[in-house]
Design an enzyme around this catalytic site. Structure first.
Site, PDB file in Angstrom:
ATOM      1  N   LEU A 243       0.871  -1.171   0.000  1.00  0.00           N
ATOM      2  CA  LEU A 243       0.000   0.000   0.000  1.00  0.00           C
ATOM      3  C   LEU A 243       0.909   1.223   0.000  1.00  0.00           C
ATOM      4  O   LEU A 243       1.955   1.219   0.657  1.00  0.00           O
ATOM      5  CB  LEU A 243      -0.897   0.035   1.245  1.00  0.00           C
ATOM      6  CG  LEU A 243      -1.990  -1.038   1.372  1.00  0.00           C
ATOM      7  CD1 LEU A 243      -2.738  -0.877   2.689  1.00  0.00           C
ATOM      8  CD2 LEU A 243      -2.971  -0.976   0.210  1.00  0.00           C
ATOM      9  N   ASP A 244       0.512   2.264  -0.731  1.00  0.00           N
ATOM     10  CA  ASP A 244       1.298   3.492  -0.724  1.00  0.00           C
ATOM     11  C   ASP A 244       1.396   4.040   0.696  1.00  0.00           C
ATOM     12  O   ASP A 244       0.482   3.829   1.514  1.00  0.00           O
ATOM     13  CB  ASP A 244       0.644   4.554  -1.622  1.00  0.00           C
ATOM     14  CG  ASP A 244       0.711   4.186  -3.096  1.00  0.00           C
ATOM     15  OD1 ASP A 244       1.473   3.261  -3.441  1.00  0.00           O
ATOM     16  OD2 ASP A 244       0.002   4.830  -3.891  1.00  0.00           O
ATOM     17  N   ARG A 245       2.453   4.763   0.964  1.00  0.00           N
ATOM     18  CA  ARG A 245       2.709   5.302   2.303  1.00  0.00           C
ATOM     19  C   ARG A 245       1.499   6.023   2.930  1.00  0.00           C
ATOM     20  O   ARG A 245       1.157   5.767   4.081  1.00  0.00           O
ATOM     21  CB  ARG A 245       3.922   6.229   2.255  1.00  0.00           C
ATOM     22  CG  ARG A 245       4.270   6.810   3.617  1.00  0.00           C
ATOM     23  CD  ARG A 245       5.559   7.610   3.584  1.00  0.00           C
ATOM     24  NE  ARG A 245       5.874   8.107   4.916  1.00  0.00           N
ATOM     25  CZ  ARG A 245       7.090   8.248   5.402  1.00  0.00           C
ATOM     26  NH1 ARG A 245       8.130   7.936   4.661  1.00  0.00           N
ATOM     27  NH2 ARG A 245       7.290   8.699   6.617  1.00  0.00           N
TER      28      ARG A 245
END
Length: 242
Positions: free
Chosen positions: A69-71
Site C-alpha cells: 500500500l502506498d505510504r
C-alpha cells in the site's frame, strides 16, 4: 481483533488475523510498508519486532511482503510468516485469486455508476510518478480496475474499487486521468487538494485462499470516521465488503 500497545516505542498496529502462517493487520496511514529513502520506521520492521517481542523469538523473524500500500494509504494488509506461505500468496496474486477492494473519495463524478477502467501505465522511477500512456509504449503495464459509485455528496463521490492488477499508484492515476482525482492526493490532484490533507484511499478488504488450509480468508477494515469519509454513513461504506 487485537490492538497492540506500542512496545519499545513501536507504533501500535491492529491485528485482524494471525496464525502460524499469516499476519493480517490494519496498516496505519503515513508509515511506509518497507524501508525507503526517508529512513523512517517502516511497517515490515515494526511487525518483525512486534512478533519477536510477543513470542520471545531469538534471532531474526521472517516476515514476507506479498502486496503493498502506498505510504499515505491505510487499511487491511496481509504478511506471510513463512517463506512457503509467501510463495503461495504470491501465486494467488499472480493468478488473481487474491482480492483487493478499496474505498476512495474522489472529486467530481464519473460518467456511469459503475464500470471498468483499462489503461497502460508507465512509471518514472526518478520522480516516482506514474502516467497513463498509449498501449504498446515500451515499459508500459496494463492496469485494470472495476469501480462502483456508492454515493455522491458536496462535489465528491464515494467509490468502491476492485483492483484487478496491482500497479504502482494505480487507483490514484487511473481516476485522476478520468478527471476525478482522489481527495487529498497531492501528487495526482494538486490543483484541487490542499497541502496537509490526508489522501482518502483505504484498503477495506483483502481476500485470498489460506496458503495451507485453502480456507477463504477475508480481512476487513473500514476507514476512520473523519472528513471526508463521514460524508456517508458507515452502513453505506459496508456495502463495499458485502
Amino acid at each position: 481483533m487485537a490492538q497492540h500497545e506500542s512496545q519499545n516505542g513501536l507504533p501500535s498496529v491492529e491485528i485482524l488475523f494471525e496464525d502460524n502462517h499469516l499476519l493480517g493487520i490494519v496498516k496505519p496511514v503515513n508509515i511506509p510498508v518497507q524501508e525507503d529513502a526517508t529512513g523512517d520506521l517502516d511497517l515490515l520492521n515494526i511487525l518483525k519486532e512486534d512478533v519477536k517481542l510477543r513470542y520471545n523469538k531469538p534471532g531474526n523473524v521472517y516476515m514476507g511482503l506479498v502486496h503493498r500500500l502506498d505510504r499515505p494509504v491505510g487499511g487491511a494488509m496481509v504478511f506471510a510468516k513463512t517463506s512457503k506461505s509467501a510463495s503461495r500468496l504470491s501465486e494467488s496474486v499472480r493468478s488473481r485469486s487474491f482480492r483487493k477492494i478499496y474505498l476512495t473519495v474522489v472529486h467530481g463524478t464519473l460518467p456511469s455508476s459503475q464500470g471498468r477502467l483499462t489503461d497502460t501505465l508507465l512509471k518514472d522511477e526518478k520522480s516516482n510518478t506514474v502516467s497513463v500512456v498509449r498501449k504498446g509504449t515500451p515499459g508500459g503495464k496494463e492496469a485494470i480496475l472495476d469501480y462502483t459509485v456508492l454515493g455522491t455528496s458536496g462535489g465528491f463521490s464515494l467509490l468502491k474499487v476492485d483492483l484487478l492488477t496491482g500497479r504502482s499508484h494505480q487507483i490514484r492515476v487511473q481516476l485522476s486521468s478520468k478527471g476525478c482525482p482522489l481527495y487529498g492526493d497531492q501528487k495526482y490532484g494538486a490543483s484541487v487538494n490542499k497541502p496537509g490533507q490526508q489522501i482518502a484511499l483505504w484498503s477495506v478488504l483483502v481476500g485470498f485462499p489460506h496458503p495451507t488450509t485453502k480456507e477463504d480468508i477475508q480481512l476487513i477494515s473500514l476507514p476512520p470516521q473523519s472528513h471526508p469519509w463521514n460524508l456517508w454513513p458507515q452502513e453505506l461504506q459496508k456495502q463495499a465488503v458485502r
